[in-house]
Scaffold this active site. Sequence first.
Site, short mmCIF file in Angstrom:
data_model
loop_
_atom_site.label_atom_id
_atom_site.label_comp_id
_atom_site.label_asym_id
_atom_site.label_seq_id
_atom_site.Cartn_x
_atom_site.Cartn_y
_atom_site.Cartn_z
N GLU A 82 0.76 -1.38 -0.05
CA GLU A 82 -0.05 -0.19 0.00
C GLU A 82 0.94 1.25 0.19
O GLU A 82 0.54 2.27 -0.79
CB GLU A 82 -0.90 -0.19 1.17
N CYS A 133 -15.00 3.66 -20.96
CA CYS A 133 -16.37 3.48 -20.48
C CYS A 133 -16.98 2.34 -21.08
O CYS A 133 -18.25 1.80 -20.15
CB CYS A 133 -17.08 4.69 -20.52
N CYS A 186 -11.39 3.07 -15.20
CA CYS A 186 -11.62 4.41 -15.31
C CYS A 186 -10.30 5.17 -15.23
O CYS A 186 -9.98 5.80 -14.14
CB CYS A 186 -12.39 4.70 -14.21
N CYS A 200 -23.18 6.50 -14.31
CA CYS A 200 -22.29 7.60 -14.16
C CYS A 200 -22.50 8.80 -14.86
O CYS A 200 -22.71 9.16 -16.10
CB CYS A 200 -20.98 6.72 -15.05
N CYS A 240 -17.00 -0.33 -18.70
CA CYS A 240 -17.21 -0.18 -17.31
C CYS A 240 -18.49 -0.68 -16.83
O CYS A 240 -19.72 -0.49 -17.55
CB CYS A 240 -16.98 1.26 -17.06
S1 SF4 Z 1 -18.40 5.05 -17.17
FE1 SF4 Z 1 -17.82 6.50 -15.44
S2 SF4 Z 1 -16.94 5.43 -13.92
FE2 SF4 Z 1 -16.96 3.89 -15.71
S3 SF4 Z 1 -14.97 4.36 -16.94
FE3 SF4 Z 1 -16.29 5.91 -17.68
S4 SF4 Z 1 -16.08 7.91 -16.25
FE4 SF4 Z 1 -15.20 6.07 -15.17
#
Ligand code: SF4
Length: 356
Positions: A44, A204, A197, A213, A207
Site C-alpha cells: 500500500e 467507459c 476508469c 455514471c 465499465c
Molecule cells: S463510465 Fe464513468 S466510472 Fe466508468 S469508466 Fe467511464 S467515467 Fe469512469
Amino acid sequence: MPPLTTSISPQKFHQLVFAWFDLNGRKNLPWQQNKSPYRVWISEIMLQQTQVATVIPYFLRFLEKFPDIQALAAAPQDEVLHLWTGLGYYNRARNLHQTAKIIQQQNYFPDELNELENLPGIGRSTAGAILAIAFEKTATILDGNVKRVLTRLMGITEWPGEKKTLDRLWQIAEHLTPKKRIADYTQAMMDLGATVCVRGKPHCSACPLKAACIAHNNGIERTLPRPKPKKIIPTRAVTFLIFKYQDKVLLLKRPPAGVWQGLWSVPEIPGLQSLTQIKKHCKTMTAHSIQTIELGECFRHTFSHFHLDILPVVIHLKKLTPQLNEDAQNIWYNLSHPSAIGLPAPIKKLLSTLTQ
Ligand code: SF4
C-alpha cells in the site's frame, strides 16, 4: 446540459462492482499471495502515487531483503533507501522504516483505524486499505484511483483536492462501502480506477458503472477529475560538482532536512556557474590535482514546489587530496561496484552516464 444526478443505490453499486471484479479483478498480485498485514502495508505504501507494474519488482526485491517487520526494523536506513531508489517520494521509505521500528517495539500490528493513522506515513485511505485487505474489517479507502471513479460517477466538477470536495468524496465513499466482501471490494475499486476508469481517456464501454455514471452520461468524463488550479512554482539553479577519480565519484550525504534528505548526492554550488568560477571553487578542495573539467548539459528536475535547473560538471582528478578523504558523510562511490545506498533519481541517472 441536463442536471447532474445519479440514482444508483449502494446495493446496485455493490452488485455491479462485485460482478465486474469476479470476472476482471486482479487476484494474483504478489502481495495478494501469502497475505499478511506486513505485506499488505508495504504494498500500500509503494502503491501511493505509483502504478502496480512499477511497484511489483520493487516489492519483490524489498520482501526478499526484508521478509518481515524485524528484518526491516533492524536494517540501516541506507539499505532501505537503496531498495527504494528510483521509486521516488523517499519520505515513504523513511516513514516505512520508522513505522517498522515502532511496530516491532509494540510487538503487535495495529488493527484499528486510529492506531494505524497514528503511524508515520499512514493516512486515512492507506489505513482503510490495510484494515480492509489484511484484516477484512469494514473500512473505507479513497486513494487516487477511487477518487477518480467517484468523481466521475457522481459528476463532481470541483477540484477534488479542495477540503469541501474531499469531505464530500469521503462521505460518498463511506456511503458506498459494503459490510461484506470488504477486501474484494477494496481491490475492485482500486482495479477499476487503474484499469478502466483511467486518467485521461477512460474505457467507459467496459465499465460496469456506465449506466449510472454522471460524467459519462454527460460526455464530460475526460475532463474529470478537474486538475488543481495552476500555481506558478519558482525555479532554482545549481551546479553539481562530480569529482571523479579513476572509476570512483565523490558523494556526500544530504542533511536530514530539506530535499533528498538522507540520500547521497554530489557536492554542489548554488546557481549555474561558469568554468572560471568552478575552477576557483574547486581549488581549495582539490589543490592542484585537477586533470580536466567537463561541462555537461543543463537539465531540469521538478519537485512539487520548485523546478531545479542542474548544470552537471565532471571534474577529473589526477590524484586524491586529504580534503577529499572519506568519512561518515562523504564517500568515494565505486561506479563498477556500486554500494547499496539511496540515490536521488537525477544523481542515479548522472552516475549511469559516467559508466557508459
Ligand atoms: S463510465 Fe464513468 S466510472 Fe466508468 S469508466 Fe467511464 S467515467 Fe469512469
